[in-house]
Design a protein around this motif. Structure first.
Motif, PDB file in Angstrom:
ATOM      1  N   SER A 169       0.829  -1.199   0.000  1.00 37.12           N
ATOM      2  CA  SER A 169       0.000   0.000   0.000  1.00 37.12           C
ATOM      3  C   SER A 169       0.865   1.251   0.000  1.00 37.12           C
ATOM      4  O   SER A 169       1.907   1.307   0.661  1.00 37.12           O
ATOM      5  CB  SER A 169      -0.914  -0.006   1.228  1.00 37.12           C
ATOM      6  OG  SER A 169      -1.661   1.187   1.302  1.00 37.12           O
ATOM      7  N   LEU A 189      -5.235  -0.726  -1.681  1.00 38.40           N
ATOM      8  CA  LEU A 189      -4.901  -2.144  -1.498  1.00 38.40           C
ATOM      9  C   LEU A 189      -6.170  -2.966  -1.250  1.00 38.40           C
ATOM     10  O   LEU A 189      -6.298  -4.086  -1.757  1.00 38.40           O
ATOM     11  CB  LEU A 189      -3.930  -2.296  -0.327  1.00 38.40           C
ATOM     12  CG  LEU A 189      -3.323  -3.683  -0.149  1.00 38.40           C
ATOM     13  CD1 LEU A 189      -2.366  -3.994  -1.297  1.00 38.40           C
ATOM     14  CD2 LEU A 189      -2.578  -3.773   1.180  1.00 38.40           C
ATOM     15  N   GLU A 193      -7.306  -6.114  -3.534  1.00 35.32           N
ATOM     16  CA  GLU A 193      -7.346  -7.446  -2.917  1.00 35.32           C
ATOM     17  C   GLU A 193      -8.585  -8.215  -3.356  1.00 35.32           C
ATOM     18  O   GLU A 193      -8.528  -9.426  -3.605  1.00 35.32           O
ATOM     19  CB  GLU A 193      -7.326  -7.322  -1.404  1.00 35.32           C
ATOM     20  CG  GLU A 193      -7.316  -8.666  -0.685  1.00 35.32           C
ATOM     21  CD  GLU A 193      -7.285  -8.527   0.823  1.00 35.32           C
ATOM     22  OE1 GLU A 193      -6.895  -9.494   1.495  1.00 35.32           O
ATOM     23  OE2 GLU A 193      -7.649  -7.440   1.320  1.00 35.32           O
ATOM     24  N   ARG A 203      -3.035 -11.935   2.156  1.00 31.12           N
ATOM     25  CA  ARG A 203      -2.716 -10.739   2.934  1.00 31.12           C
ATOM     26  C   ARG A 203      -1.824 -11.150   4.096  1.00 31.12           C
ATOM     27  O   ARG A 203      -2.126 -12.107   4.819  1.00 31.12           O
ATOM     28  CB  ARG A 203      -4.019 -10.111   3.444  1.00 31.12           C
ATOM     29  CG  ARG A 203      -3.875  -8.719   4.072  1.00 31.12           C
ATOM     30  CD  ARG A 203      -3.841  -7.658   2.989  1.00 31.12           C
ATOM     31  NE  ARG A 203      -4.048  -6.318   3.524  1.00 31.12           N
ATOM     32  CZ  ARG A 203      -5.145  -5.611   3.317  1.00 31.12           C
ATOM     33  NH1 ARG A 203      -6.144  -6.114   2.606  1.00 31.12           N
ATOM     34  NH2 ARG A 203      -5.241  -4.385   3.788  1.00 31.12           N
ATOM     35  N   ARG A 206      -1.456  -5.270   7.164  1.00 32.23           N
ATOM     36  CA  ARG A 206      -2.429  -4.252   6.776  1.00 32.23           C
ATOM     37  C   ARG A 206      -2.058  -3.582   5.461  1.00 32.23           C
ATOM     38  O   ARG A 206      -2.917  -3.176   4.684  1.00 32.23           O
ATOM     39  CB  ARG A 206      -2.524  -3.191   7.884  1.00 32.23           C
ATOM     40  CG  ARG A 206      -3.495  -2.069   7.611  1.00 32.23           C
ATOM     41  CD  ARG A 206      -3.716  -1.280   8.887  1.00 32.23           C
ATOM     42  NE  ARG A 206      -2.448  -0.793   9.430  1.00 32.23           N
ATOM     43  CZ  ARG A 206      -1.950   0.422   9.187  1.00 32.23           C
ATOM     44  NH1 ARG A 206      -2.606   1.265   8.411  1.00 32.23           N
ATOM     45  NH2 ARG A 206      -0.810   0.800   9.731  1.00 32.23           N
ATOM     46  N   THR A 208       0.269  -5.064   3.072  1.00 31.58           N
ATOM     47  CA  THR A 208       1.037  -5.942   2.183  1.00 31.58           C
ATOM     48  C   THR A 208       0.251  -7.188   1.801  1.00 31.58           C
ATOM     49  O   THR A 208      -0.355  -7.844   2.649  1.00 31.58           O
ATOM     50  CB  THR A 208       2.364  -6.387   2.838  1.00 31.58           C
ATOM     51  OG1 THR A 208       3.054  -5.237   3.336  1.00 31.58           O
ATOM     52  CG2 THR A 208       3.247  -7.113   1.842  1.00 31.58           C
ATOM     53  N   ILE A 209       0.312  -7.527   0.521  1.00 30.27           N
ATOM     54  CA  ILE A 209      -0.210  -8.780  -0.022  1.00 30.27           C
ATOM     55  C   ILE A 209       0.940  -9.462  -0.750  1.00 30.27           C
ATOM     56  O   ILE A 209       1.706  -8.798  -1.454  1.00 30.27           O
ATOM     57  CB  ILE A 209      -1.372  -8.524  -1.006  1.00 30.27           C
ATOM     58  CG1 ILE A 209      -2.582  -7.934  -0.269  1.00 30.27           C
ATOM     59  CG2 ILE A 209      -1.776  -9.802  -1.732  1.00 30.27           C
ATOM     60  CD1 ILE A 209      -3.685  -7.473  -1.199  1.00 30.27           C
ATOM     61  N   TYR A 242      -2.319 -12.086  10.949  1.00 32.87           N
ATOM     62  CA  TYR A 242      -2.184 -12.919   9.746  1.00 32.87           C
ATOM     63  C   TYR A 242      -1.167 -14.045   9.937  1.00 32.87           C
ATOM     64  O   TYR A 242      -1.015 -14.891   9.055  1.00 32.87           O
ATOM     65  CB  TYR A 242      -1.744 -12.055   8.558  1.00 32.87           C
ATOM     66  CG  TYR A 242      -2.742 -10.979   8.199  1.00 32.87           C
ATOM     67  CD1 TYR A 242      -3.969 -11.289   7.637  1.00 32.87           C
ATOM     68  CD2 TYR A 242      -2.446  -9.642   8.433  1.00 32.87           C
ATOM     69  CE1 TYR A 242      -4.889 -10.293   7.312  1.00 32.87           C
ATOM     70  CE2 TYR A 242      -3.359  -8.639   8.113  1.00 32.87           C
ATOM     71  CZ  TYR A 242      -4.568  -8.972   7.560  1.00 32.87           C
ATOM     72  OH  TYR A 242      -5.481  -7.994   7.246  1.00 32.87           O
TER      73      TYR A 242
END
Length: 255
Positions: A169, A189, A193, A203, A206, A208-209, A242
Motif C-alpha cells: 500500500s 490495497l 485485494e 494478505r 495491513r 502488504t499482499i 495474519y
C-alpha cells in the motif's frame, strides 16, 4: 488541438448536464448527443470522434455492448463510462485504466477525466487504450483479471498479474513489485485485494499482499514480531493477526 466528442445517454437531463459541464473546457467540440447505441453508431460512422462519454445502462443495446464494438475499431476513440454504480462496483475500470464518471456528475472528477484524455490523445496512445478497452469488455464476466492496465501521464502499460510478486500500500496507490522493478498503480490495497484470486495471493499485513508461492519461511524475532522471507529475496513484516494463516500455509505445504 480540438478534441471531438460524443455524449451517449438515453436520458435527456444526463446529456444536458454533461454538455453544460463540458462548456468549461475549451478546445472540446461536441459532435452529437445520442439517445442510444444506434444513434451513436451512426455518429461514429459519420465523424472522426476522439472520445465518447458513454452511459452504461441504456435500454436496448447497453453501453457495454456498444463499448465492445468501439474496442474493435482500428483506432478506437477513448471511452469515458458514465454510471450510477457505487464506488465499490467500478474496480474493473481502475484495473483496466479506464475512466468513468459517477452520477450525479462531479465537476472536479470530470476535469480529471478531461485532463487524462488530453494527455492520452496527445501521446497518441489509442492502440494501447483500445487493447485495455477490449480486455475490459471481454473480461467483464471473469471473476479475476489476468492483467492490470497501469496509467501514467498519457500512457497505459499492461502488467500481467502472473508477474506480481507482492503488493504494498502507498496511500491511494499500490506498489506492484515485479521481478527487477516496481510499478505504481492508482488503486487502494483493499480494492485490489478483492480482484485477486485468493488461491494465488494472501494478505500478510495491513499494507502488504504477497503471492503464495513466494512464501519461503516465517520467523519470529526477539521482540515478538513476525517476518516473512520471500523466495525472490528480502523480507516483509507480518501482522500478528495474519501469522496463524501463514503458519497454516507453510504447514500444509510441508505435509
Amino acid at each position: 488541438m480540438t478534441i471531438r466528442y460524443l455524449i451517449v445517454d438515453d436520458e435527456m437531463p444526463g446529456r444536458m448536464n454533461l454538455r453544460l459541464a463540458m462548456a468549461a473546457h475549451p478546445g472540446w467540440e461536441l459532435l452529437a448527443e445520442c439517445g442510444g447505441a444506434a444513434a451513436a453508431r451512426e455518429a461514429l460512422a459519420q465523424h472522426e470522434v476522439d472520445l465518447v462519454f458513454l452511459d452504461i445502462q441504456m435500454p436496448g443495446q447497453s453501453g457495454l455492448a456498444l463499448a465492445r464494438e468501439i474496442s474493435l475499431l482500428r483506432e478506437p476513440p477513448l471511452v469515458v463510462f458514465v454510471t450510477a454504480y457505487s464506488e465499490h462496483a467500478v474496480e474493473a475500470f481502475d484495473v483496466h485504466a479506464l475512466d468513468y464518471l459517477l452520477k450525479p456528475l462531479d465537476d472536479a472528477r470530470l476535469a480529471q477525466a478531461v485532463e487524462r484524455a488530453e494527455a492520452m490523445l496527445g501521446r497518441r496512445q489509442r492502440e494501447a487504450y483500445g487493447d485495455a478497452l477490449r480486455r475490459y469488455v471481454d473480461e467483464d464476466q471473469a471473476p479475476y483479471p489476468d492483467t492490470i492496465s497501469v496509467r501514467s501521464v498519457g500512457r497505459i502499460e499492461r502488467v500481467s498479474v502472473d508477474e506480481i510478486l507482492r503488493i504494498e500500500s502507498a496511500g491511494n496507490y499500490v506498489e506492484l513489485h515485479l521481478a527487477g522493478r516496481t510499478v505504481l498503480h492508482r488503486m487502494t490495497l483493499g480494492r485490489l485485494e478483492g480482484l485477486l484470486a485468493p488461491e494465488e495471493f494472501v494478505r500478510v499485513h495491513r499494507g502488504t499482499i504477497v503471492r503464495r508461492r513466494q512464501i519461503a519461511s516465517l520467523e519470529t524475532r526477539g521482540d515478538g514480531s513476525y517476518w516473512l522471507s520471500m523466495r525472490s529475496g528480502g523480507q516483509v513484516a507480518v501482522s500478528e493477526r495474519y501469522a496463524a494463516a501463514l503458519k497454516t500455509i507453510l504447514l500444509n505445504r510441508d505435509t
